[in-house]
Design a protein around this motif. Structure first.
Motif, PDB file in Angstrom:
ATOM      1  N   ASP A 157     -26.670  77.345 -13.286  1.00  0.00           N
ATOM      2  CA  ASP A 157     -26.656  78.808 -13.240  1.00  0.00           C
ATOM      3  C   ASP A 157     -25.265  79.333 -12.883  1.00  0.00           C
ATOM      4  N   CYS A 158     -24.612  78.686 -11.937  1.00  0.00           N
ATOM      5  CA  CYS A 158     -23.262  79.115 -11.556  1.00  0.00           C
ATOM      6  C   CYS A 158     -22.297  78.967 -12.728  1.00  0.00           C
ATOM      7  N   GLN A 159     -22.446  77.891 -13.484  1.00  0.00           N
ATOM      8  CA  GLN A 159     -21.570  77.677 -14.639  1.00  0.00           C
ATOM      9  C   GLN A 159     -21.775  78.762 -15.691  1.00  0.00           C
ATOM     10  N   LYS A 160     -23.022  79.214 -15.848  1.00  0.00           N
ATOM     11  CA  LYS A 160     -23.298  80.296 -16.795  1.00  0.00           C
ATOM     12  C   LYS A 160     -22.622  81.594 -16.358  1.00  0.00           C
ATOM     13  N   LYS A 161     -22.372  81.718 -15.073  1.00  0.00           N
ATOM     14  CA  LYS A 161     -21.712  82.910 -14.537  1.00  0.00           C
ATOM     15  C   LYS A 161     -20.195  82.723 -14.481  1.00  0.00           C
ATOM     16  N   ASN A 174     -34.375  75.652  -3.607  1.00  0.00           N
ATOM     17  CA  ASN A 174     -33.488  76.382  -2.704  1.00  0.00           C
ATOM     18  C   ASN A 174     -32.810  77.520  -3.448  1.00  0.00           C
ATOM     19  N   ILE A 175     -32.392  78.545  -2.707  1.00  0.00           N
ATOM     20  CA  ILE A 175     -31.459  79.504  -3.298  1.00  0.00           C
ATOM     21  C   ILE A 175     -30.075  78.856  -3.260  1.00  0.00           C
ATOM     22  N   TRP A 176     -29.084  79.485  -3.839  1.00  0.00           N
ATOM     23  CA  TRP A 176     -27.750  78.885  -3.902  1.00  0.00           C
ATOM     24  C   TRP A 176     -26.666  79.945  -3.854  1.00  0.00           C
ATOM     25  N   VAL A 177     -25.453  79.491  -3.647  1.00  0.00           N
ATOM     26  CA  VAL A 177     -24.284  80.379  -3.616  1.00  0.00           C
ATOM     27  C   VAL A 177     -23.292  79.932  -4.679  1.00  0.00           C
ATOM     28  N   CYS A 178     -22.972  80.857  -5.567  1.00  0.00           N
ATOM     29  CA  CYS A 178     -21.934  80.613  -6.572  1.00  0.00           C
ATOM     30  C   CYS A 178     -20.604  81.188  -6.069  1.00  0.00           C
ATOM     31  N   GLU A 179     -19.535  80.583  -6.513  1.00  0.00           N
ATOM     32  CA  GLU A 179     -18.194  81.039  -6.120  1.00  0.00           C
ATOM     33  C   GLU A 179     -17.282  81.071  -7.337  1.00  0.00           C
ATOM     34  N   LYS A 180     -16.426  82.086  -7.387  1.00  0.00           N
ATOM     35  CA  LYS A 180     -15.425  82.156  -8.442  1.00  0.00           C
ATOM     36  C   LYS A 180     -14.166  82.813  -7.888  1.00  0.00           C
TER      37      LYS A 180
END
Length: 209
Positions: free
Chosen positions: A108-112, A196-202
């Motif tokens: 999901d993070c990669q999609k963002k 779990n929920i998760w945290v994306c970073e950019k």
């Protein structure tokens, strides 16, 4: 008497002519040198003015590019903040509203156009620990037990494991999460399939515009 007077005058060529020739050459050479100096005085500043104009045009072009990049960066930042991203230092963070496995979180993070959060220092850890949530971070030892690496392949150095962690209970706890704690050492290893929920970073720098 008259003849004696004429006999006392110098005979031969007039010695003023050689002296006149030398003076002529000196004057000619001096005038030539003055011409060179004058040309230098006129041409060099003209060349400098041309170079200054060229440098000015280049500066103006670069300034326009920078202004455009800043405008695009600000627009992107405003949009992401409306979407729920949080700004801290030079990074943006997004806490998911749904739960999933560690691999689903990574995807999901990669999609963002981002990645699961990589915690580089104490300040960043404090920022995330203050959220008082249990969420995935981008840390795993799936490739080799005990060899913890971040999602970008870098080896773990700065660590904030909870007391006695990681334990690898059951032999299948290969992904890291944070747990709500009153202190910043709140990492825990759990099975990667745990919901779990998760945290994306950019990154949020002009270099990424």
């Amino acid at each position: 008497m008259t003849e004696d007077i004429y006999q006392n005058f110098p005979q031969g060529k007039d010695d003023r002519h050689p002296k006149g020739g030398i003076c002529h050459r000196v004057i000619t050479g001096t005038l030539g040198l003055l011409c060179v100096v004058l040309l230098t005085i006129v041409i060099v500043p003209a060349m400098r003015l041309t170079l200054c104009a060229s440098e000015r045009d280049l500066l103006q072009t670069n300034l326009k590019i920078l202004q455009n990049n800043v405008s695009v960066w600000l627009s992107g930042l405003e949009r992401r903040l409306r979407e729920g991203w949080m700004l801290y230092n030079v990074s943006l963070y997004y806490i998911s509203t749904e739960k999933g496995s560690w691999d689903e979180a990574k995807e999901d993070c990669q999609k963002k156009a981002a990645h699961l959060v990589i915690i580089n220092n104490r300040n960043e850890q404090e920022f995330l620990a203050n959220k008082q949530k249990e969420f995935w971070i981008g840390l795993t030892d799936k490739d080799k037990e005990g060899d913890w690496k971040w999602v970008d392949g870098t080896v773990l150095t700065t660590q904030f494991w909870d007391e006695l962690q990681p334990t690898n209970d059951g032999g299948n706890e290969h992904c890291a999460e944070t747990r709500p704690r009153a202190y910043i050492t709140n990492w825990n290893d759990v099975p990667c399939s745990t919901p779990n929920i998760w945290v994306c970073e950019k990154s949020n720098t002009l270099a990424n515009v």
